[in-house]
Design a protein around this motif. Structure first.
Motif, PDB file in Angstrom:
ATOM      1  N   ARG A 527       0.825  -1.201   0.000  1.00 51.70           N
ATOM      2  CA  ARG A 527       0.000   0.000   0.000  1.00 51.70           C
ATOM      3  C   ARG A 527       0.863   1.257   0.000  1.00 51.70           C
ATOM      4  NH1 ARG A 527      -5.029   1.843   0.595  1.00 51.70           N
ATOM      5  NH2 ARG A 527      -5.845  -0.273   0.600  1.00 51.70           N
ATOM      6  N   SER A 528       1.935   1.272   0.778  1.00 51.53           N
ATOM      7  CA  SER A 528       2.790   2.463   0.806  1.00 51.53           C
ATOM      8  C   SER A 528       3.438   2.707  -0.547  1.00 51.53           C
ATOM      9  CB  SER A 528       3.865   2.311   1.890  1.00 51.53           C
ATOM     10  OG  SER A 528       4.675   1.175   1.632  1.00 51.53           O
ATOM     11  N   GLU A 529       3.853   1.633  -1.232  1.00 49.64           N
ATOM     12  CA  GLU A 529       4.443   1.789  -2.564  1.00 49.64           C
ATOM     13  C   GLU A 529       3.394   2.288  -3.558  1.00 49.64           C
ATOM     14  OE1 GLU A 529       7.874  -1.697  -2.450  1.00 49.64           O
ATOM     15  OE2 GLU A 529       5.823  -2.185  -3.048  1.00 49.64           O
ATOM     16  N   PHE A 530       2.175   1.766  -3.450  1.00 44.99           N
ATOM     17  CA  PHE A 530       1.121   2.214  -4.354  1.00 44.99           C
ATOM     18  C   PHE A 530       0.786   3.680  -4.112  1.00 44.99           C
ATOM     19  CE2 PHE A 530      -3.349   3.149  -5.068  1.00 44.99           C
ATOM     20  CZ  PHE A 530      -3.456   2.883  -6.426  1.00 44.99           C
ATOM     21  N   GLU A 531       0.716   4.105  -2.856  1.00 46.65           N
ATOM     22  CA  GLU A 531       0.404   5.502  -2.558  1.00 46.65           C
ATOM     23  C   GLU A 531       1.470   6.430  -3.131  1.00 46.65           C
ATOM     24  OE1 GLU A 531      -0.033   5.518   1.640  1.00 46.65           O
ATOM     25  OE2 GLU A 531      -2.118   4.782   1.612  1.00 46.65           O
ATOM     26  N   ALA A 532       2.724   6.023  -3.063  1.00 40.96           N
ATOM     27  CA  ALA A 532       3.789   6.836  -3.662  1.00 40.96           C
ATOM     28  C   ALA A 532       3.626   6.901  -5.179  1.00 40.96           C
ATOM     29  CB  ALA A 532       5.154   6.258  -3.291  1.00 40.96           C
ATOM     30  N   TYR A 533       3.245   5.770  -5.774  1.00 44.14           N
ATOM     31  CA  TYR A 533       3.009   5.735  -7.223  1.00 44.14           C
ATOM     32  C   TYR A 533       1.849   6.643  -7.615  1.00 44.14           C
ATOM     33  CZ  TYR A 533       0.632   3.792 -11.335  1.00 44.14           C
ATOM     34  OH  TYR A 533      -0.038   3.640 -12.519  1.00 44.14           O
ATOM     35  N   GLU A 534       0.745   6.564  -6.860  1.00 42.91           N
ATOM     36  CA  GLU A 534      -0.422   7.393  -7.143  1.00 42.91           C
ATOM     37  C   GLU A 534      -0.079   8.877  -7.016  1.00 42.91           C
ATOM     38  OE1 GLU A 534      -5.128   7.540  -5.815  1.00 42.91           O
ATOM     39  OE2 GLU A 534      -3.606   6.881  -4.387  1.00 42.91           O
ATOM     40  N   LYS A 535       0.762   9.207  -6.026  1.00 43.00           N
ATOM     41  CA  LYS A 535       1.159  10.596  -5.843  1.00 43.00           C
ATOM     42  C   LYS A 535       1.985  11.092  -7.025  1.00 43.00           C
ATOM     43  CE  LYS A 535       3.421  13.681  -2.512  1.00 43.00           C
ATOM     44  NZ  LYS A 535       4.113  13.759  -1.190  1.00 43.00           N
ATOM     45  N   ARG A 536       2.834  10.243  -7.568  1.00 44.62           N
ATOM     46  CA  ARG A 536       3.646  10.649  -8.723  1.00 44.62           C
ATOM     47  C   ARG A 536       2.765  10.941  -9.931  1.00 44.62           C
ATOM     48  NH1 ARG A 536       6.922   6.309  -7.055  1.00 44.62           N
ATOM     49  NH2 ARG A 536       6.213   5.033  -8.818  1.00 44.62           N
ATOM     50  N   VAL A 537       1.732  10.106 -10.144  1.00 49.34           N
ATOM     51  CA  VAL A 537       0.833  10.338 -11.275  1.00 49.34           C
ATOM     52  C   VAL A 537       0.079  11.648 -11.099  1.00 49.34           C
ATOM     53  CG1 VAL A 537      -1.167   9.453 -12.514  1.00 49.34           C
ATOM     54  CG2 VAL A 537       0.603   7.877 -11.758  1.00 49.34           C
ATOM     55  N   GLU A 538      -0.436  11.898  -9.900  1.00 53.34           N
ATOM     56  CA  GLU A 538      -1.184  13.130  -9.660  1.00 53.34           C
ATOM     57  C   GLU A 538      -0.278  14.356  -9.781  1.00 53.34           C
ATOM     58  OE1 GLU A 538      -4.306  13.706  -9.383  1.00 53.34           O
ATOM     59  OE2 GLU A 538      -4.897  11.612  -9.509  1.00 53.34           O
ATOM     60  N   THR A 539       0.969  14.222  -9.356  1.00 51.36           N
ATOM     61  CA  THR A 539       1.913  15.337  -9.501  1.00 51.36           C
ATOM     62  C   THR A 539       2.157  15.645 -10.974  1.00 51.36           C
ATOM     63  OG1 THR A 539       2.984  14.771  -7.411  1.00 51.36           O
ATOM     64  CG2 THR A 539       4.237  16.137  -8.947  1.00 51.36           C
ATOM     65  N   ALA A 540       2.321  14.586 -11.777  1.00 52.41           N
ATOM     66  CA  ALA A 540       2.531  14.788 -13.210  1.00 52.41           C
ATOM     67  C   ALA A 540       1.319  15.457 -13.848  1.00 52.41           C
ATOM     68  CB  ALA A 540       2.827  13.448 -13.885  1.00 52.41           C
ATOM     69  N   LEU A 541       0.113  15.052 -13.452  1.00 54.07           N
ATOM     70  CA  LEU A 541      -1.098  15.675 -13.981  1.00 54.07           C
ATOM     71  C   LEU A 541      -1.193  17.140 -13.568  1.00 54.07           C
ATOM     72  CD1 LEU A 541      -3.664  12.788 -13.368  1.00 54.07           C
ATOM     73  CD2 LEU A 541      -2.856  13.607 -15.583  1.00 54.07           C
ATOM     74  N   PHE A 542      -0.863  17.432 -12.316  1.00 55.86           N
ATOM     75  CA  PHE A 542      -0.925  18.809 -11.830  1.00 55.86           C
ATOM     76  C   PHE A 542       0.062  19.706 -12.581  1.00 55.86           C
ATOM     77  CE2 PHE A 542       0.891  21.997  -8.900  1.00 55.86           C
ATOM     78  CZ  PHE A 542      -0.231  22.789  -8.709  1.00 55.86           C
ATOM     79  N   GLN A 543       1.274  19.209 -12.791  1.00 60.94           N
ATOM     80  CA  GLN A 543       2.285  20.005 -13.498  1.00 60.94           C
ATOM     81  C   GLN A 543       1.889  20.227 -14.952  1.00 60.94           C
ATOM     82  OE1 GLN A 543       5.840  17.743 -12.835  1.00 60.94           O
ATOM     83  NE2 GLN A 543       6.234  18.651 -10.827  1.00 60.94           N
ATOM     84  N   ALA A 544       1.270  19.224 -15.572  1.00 58.38           N
ATOM     85  CA  ALA A 544       0.823  19.395 -16.955  1.00 58.38           C
ATOM     86  C   ALA A 544      -0.305  20.413 -17.041  1.00 58.38           C
ATOM     87  CB  ALA A 544       0.379  18.043 -17.528  1.00 58.38           C
ATOM     88  N   GLU A 545      -1.201  20.385 -16.067  1.00 58.05           N
ATOM     89  CA  GLU A 545      -2.332  21.311 -16.088  1.00 58.05           C
ATOM     90  C   GLU A 545      -1.883  22.754 -15.887  1.00 58.05           C
ATOM     91  OE1 GLU A 545      -6.890  21.399 -14.331  1.00 58.05           O
ATOM     92  OE2 GLU A 545      -5.317  20.291 -13.277  1.00 58.05           O
ATOM     93  N   ARG A 546      -0.801  22.965 -15.170  1.00 63.18           N
ATOM     94  CA  ARG A 546      -0.304  24.326 -14.935  1.00 63.18           C
ATOM     95  C   ARG A 546       0.154  24.997 -16.219  1.00 63.18           C
ATOM     96  NH1 ARG A 546       4.156  24.387 -10.419  1.00 63.18           N
ATOM     97  NH2 ARG A 546       4.166  26.548 -11.118  1.00 63.18           N
ATOM     98  N   VAL A 547       0.695  24.231 -17.171  1.00 68.03           N
ATOM     99  CA  VAL A 547       1.181  24.812 -18.428  1.00 68.03           C
ATOM    100  C   VAL A 547       0.219  24.512 -19.577  1.00 68.03           C
ATOM    101  CG1 VAL A 547       3.594  24.717 -17.733  1.00 68.03           C
ATOM    102  CG2 VAL A 547       2.576  22.739 -18.854  1.00 68.03           C
ATOM    103  N   LEU A 548      -1.032  24.188 -19.232  1.00 66.32           N
ATOM    104  CA  LEU A 548      -2.004  23.774 -20.229  1.00 66.32           C
ATOM    105  C   LEU A 548      -2.540  24.963 -21.015  1.00 66.32           C
ATOM    106  CD1 LEU A 548      -3.940  21.580 -21.376  1.00 66.32           C
ATOM    107  CD2 LEU A 548      -5.489  22.158 -19.511  1.00 66.32           C
ATOM    108  N   PRO A 549      -2.441  24.945 -22.365  1.00 61.13           N
ATOM    109  CA  PRO A 549      -3.107  25.974 -23.174  1.00 61.13           C
ATOM    110  C   PRO A 549      -4.623  25.830 -23.048  1.00 61.13           C
ATOM    111  CG  PRO A 549      -1.470  24.767 -24.458  1.00 61.13           C
ATOM    112  CD  PRO A 549      -1.672  24.009 -23.196  1.00 61.13           C
TER     113      PRO A 549
END
Length: 748
Positions: A527-549
């Motif tokens: 579960r701890s490994e999965f939570e870290a994985y889920e956080k990485r995906v959400e971080t990538a989505l957040f960073q992409a949305e910040r520079v989204l046209p």
């Protein structure tokens, strides 16, 4: 003189003999010539390829026309079914003077046999001299330009008062070489000073020194007139191109321990700066010329490809494409390569090296255009398929792959396994990194964008219509890549006016989402490994949305939804594993001890590899079985077909492994009716494949004789049916499983 084509067993020999016969008998009347061409094409049996690449022979009707290229849908279906891409690379050109060195390289200094265009085997070092002599009349007289030279200056005297040693030495070299770029190192040697350096031989006005005795006298005279010092100048070597200059300058930097300066006084402290100086700054000053008398081609296949079948395919491809030219080739495979892995040998894949004379006996030259390379890949793939190797021609735009890098843009740092490189410049390093990671890329021309849209439609058709679940899943992955590349491309085009050359931040973030989301063996995550994985995906989505046209909002939401759905599926798999663990007794209890004992006994009976491989597949099987059993709401029921297809695919993998001899899975099959039926179906499929292979070998033996049968059919008995080929046959398994499930429901 008359040539009897029936005396030649190989089709490529017949083609070459026919061409030589045409040359011997001279020109015939138009009607006779037309009839001869008609008979020649008919006798080819429909095998593709060309005897000539173009020119006068093609205009006069001597070219052999191959079949039409395979359609995009056919190629994509082959790739989805497990076919490997055809790889044909042109690694270098060379003059006649390098023919012996190139032949020595591809034959491993004579230890590996070469074969020429007539089918003759050439072995040993003595073959190199004979090759140069036989090809001499095809080699041009143009020599390589002398671009870069090494030099040495011995000076009696010392720097003027207040003048640094390197500034003093730089003035001396500038006096000697004039308006030329150079780099040097200076050291004191028993009362005098010695300057060693590397210089560009062409000055800014276009005058080129020849680095011979005459040029040495010119430089010495210039120093005597202008320097007034007692100095002796010598050229110590010369060479062609940036490769020579880079190697010599790096050697100078290593010997001088970083104490190297260039003509502007800047320090060249390490190998990277030396490479940047030559390849980025000096390159444009060289105006390098190199004769193109021969070219070096490499044809590659995946590791595990049947060696003799690929040798035969490469032989026929070369004969079909370069039938009028002289060539030699040799095959390298890890089992027979005498060169060690640390020295660059024993590559894990099978590959054929070929040296081809650029000019034919009639003076026609090989065309090396982009269209030619595409045709070459088509030809190699076709001949490979004729010898039982599943291979397709590919275009990098088919899968939105990054552009390849050239050998001048990288240098190898590790040759073990897959060679590892570093870029020779910042831009080259970025290009190498993008190719190594296969970052999604779409070319920006309107023609390429239109091609990519056609590619997208073809992958969608395959994903929707294919009965092969593996091919459908492969197509879905290609659609994701093409979509990501197309979305990023639109933003790059819009921002070109403000100077973005290396891709947009949005494109970079979108690529990172797919890189982060693709994680293997998620079912074993805690579960701890999965939570870290889920956080990485959400971080990538957040960073992409910040520079989204703003105009990309709807497309981004679809990508984000797909990524989050991927995470949700992985979460269910992780929770399923947790539920199994929760139901298991705590450590030290009798049930836990019993489970450990059963595992140890299984390992003792079947071996750790068989148990681990079988257990990993059965975890996936049980996961999809339980999800199908829990299909009690509309949303899950709508996905039941997809879940069943996934279960069929995992069951087919288990069946293939069990049929291959995994005793652990065969033991499970005694209690698992579905697995038992699947393994039985896999064994029947293997038997049918073996029977077909035996029939094919018998037919070839009857048609071609023992020698030709060994050439065309070696290795069939060792082939196995890949798991992906079992998927279409899983319909029978699915039908039986559904019947069993219906009976169980009626009983309940």
């Amino acid at each position: 003189m008359e040539i009897f084509l029936g005396a030649f067993t190989g089709e490529w020999e017949q083609r070459r003999a026919a061409y030589l016969h045409e040359r011997l008998i001279g020109r015939n009347s138009p009607s006779e010539e037309e009839e001869r061409r008609r008979r020649g094409v008919a006798s080819s049996g429909g095998v593709g390829g060309r005897l000539n690449v173009g020119g006068r022979a093609a205009r006069e009707g001597f070219a052999w026309s191959g079949p039409a290229p395979r359609s995009m849908a056919t190629r994509f279906a082959g790739l989805g079914g497990g076919s490997q891409p055809a790889v044909v690379k042109m690694t270098s050109f060379g003059g006649g003077g390098r023919l012996g060195a190139m032949a020595s390289y591809i034959s491993r200094n004579g230890d590996v046999a070469m074969e020429n265009q007539a089918g003759e085997e050439l072995r040993g070092r003595g073959a190199f001299a004979g090759l140069s002599e036989d090809w001499a009349h095809l080699m041009g007289s143009r020599a390589e330009s002398r671009d870069i030279a090494t030099f040495r200056i011995d000076i009696e005297g010392r720097p003027d008062e207040g003048q640094t040693l390197h500034a003093w030495a730089r003035d001396i070299v500038s006096t000697a070489l004039g308006e030329r770029s150079f780099a040097f190192a200076v050291e004191e040697r028993q009362g005098h000073y010695r300057i060693d350096g590397v210089a560009v031989l062409r000055d800014r006005a276009g005058e080129r020194l020849t680095a011979d005795e005459k040029a040495q006298e010119i430089v010495q005279a210039r120093m005597s007139e202008n320097g007034g010092r007692s100095a002796e100048f010598h050229f110590t070597g010369y060479g062609n191109g940036v490769e020579y200059g880079t190697a010599r300058l790096r050697k100078l930097v290593e010997r001088a321990d970083g104490g190297v300066r260039d003509n502007r006084g800047e320090t060249i402290a390490d190998a990277k700066l030396a490479g940047d100086l030559v390849q980025l700054q000096w390159r444009g000053e060289l105006h390098s010329r190199k004769p193109r008398d021969v070219m070096h081609l490499v044809m590659s296949a995946r590791a595990g490809t049947d060696v003799e079948a690929f040798r035969a395919a490469a032989r026929e491809f070369l004969a079909a494409e370069f039938g009028q030219h002289r060539y030699v080739f040799s095959l390298h495979d890890p089992g027979q390569d005498p060169k060690t892995e640390s020295a660059g040998g024993k590559r894990p894949h099978v590959h054929v090296h070929a040296i081809v004379a650029m000019r034919s006996e009639d003076g026609e030259r090989v065309e090396t255009s982009i269209a030619s390379f595409r045709r070459w890949r088509e030809g190699l793939a076709q001949h490979a398929r004729e010898h039982g190797i599943r291979m397709e021609m590919t275009d990098r735009r088919d899968q939105a792959n990054a552009a390849s890098y050239t050998k001048n843009q990288v240098r190898p740092i590790n040759r073990e396994g897959r060679t590892e490189h570093v870029g020779t410049s910042d831009s080259a390093a970025r290009r190498y990194d993008r190719k190594r990671r296969e970052v999604v890329t779409v070319m920006r021309t309107s023609k390429s964008q239109a091609y990519t849209e056609t590619v997208h439609d073809a992958w969608e058709d395959l994903a929707r219509d294919s009965e092969d679940v593996g091919a459908s899943e492969f197509a879905k992955g290609r659609i994701m890549r093409v979509n990501a590349a197309l979305e990023g491309l639109e933003f790059v085009v819009d921002k070109q006016s403000v100077g973005r050359k290396n891709g947009s931040p949005f494109q970079t973030k979108i690529v990172s989402i797919f890189d982060v989301a693709e994680v293997e063996n998620m079912s074993t995550m805690t579960r701890s490994e999965f939570e870290a994985y889920e956080k990485r995906v959400e971080t990538a989505l957040f960073q992409a949305e910040r520079v989204l046209p703003q105009d990309e909002r709807s497309n981004f939401e679809e990508i984000a939804a797909a990524a989050r759905e991927h995470v949700d599926v992985r979460r269910e798999m992780m929770e399923q594993v947790e539920q199994v663990d929760d139901r298991a007794p705590s450590s030290g209890s009798p049930r836990q001890d019993d489970a450990n004992r059963q595992w140890d006994e299984a390992v003792a009976r079947h071996g750790p590899e068989a148990v681990e491989a079988g257990n990993n597949i059965m975890v996936e099987v049980e996961y999809y079985r339980e999800r199908i059993e829990r299909a009690d709401d509309d949303e899950i029921r709508a996905n039941k077909v997809s879940l069943q297809a996934s279960l069929n695919f995992e069951m087919a993998r288990a069946a293939e492994l069990g049929a291959s001899g995994n005793s652990y899975l065969r033991e499970i099959a005694e209690a698992d009716e579905e697995l038992r039926v699947a393994i039985a179906a896999a064994e029947r499929s293997r038997d049918r494949a073996k029977d077909r292979a035996d029939d094919d070998r018998a037919e070839r033996a009857n048609g071609y004789g023992e020698q030709d049968a060994s050439l065309h059919g070696s290795g069939d008995e060792n082939r196995t049916v890949p798991a992906k080929q079992l998927v279409p046959r899983s319909e029978e398994l699915q039908h039986e499983a559904e019947q069993k499930r219906d009976r169980d429901e009626q009983e309940r």
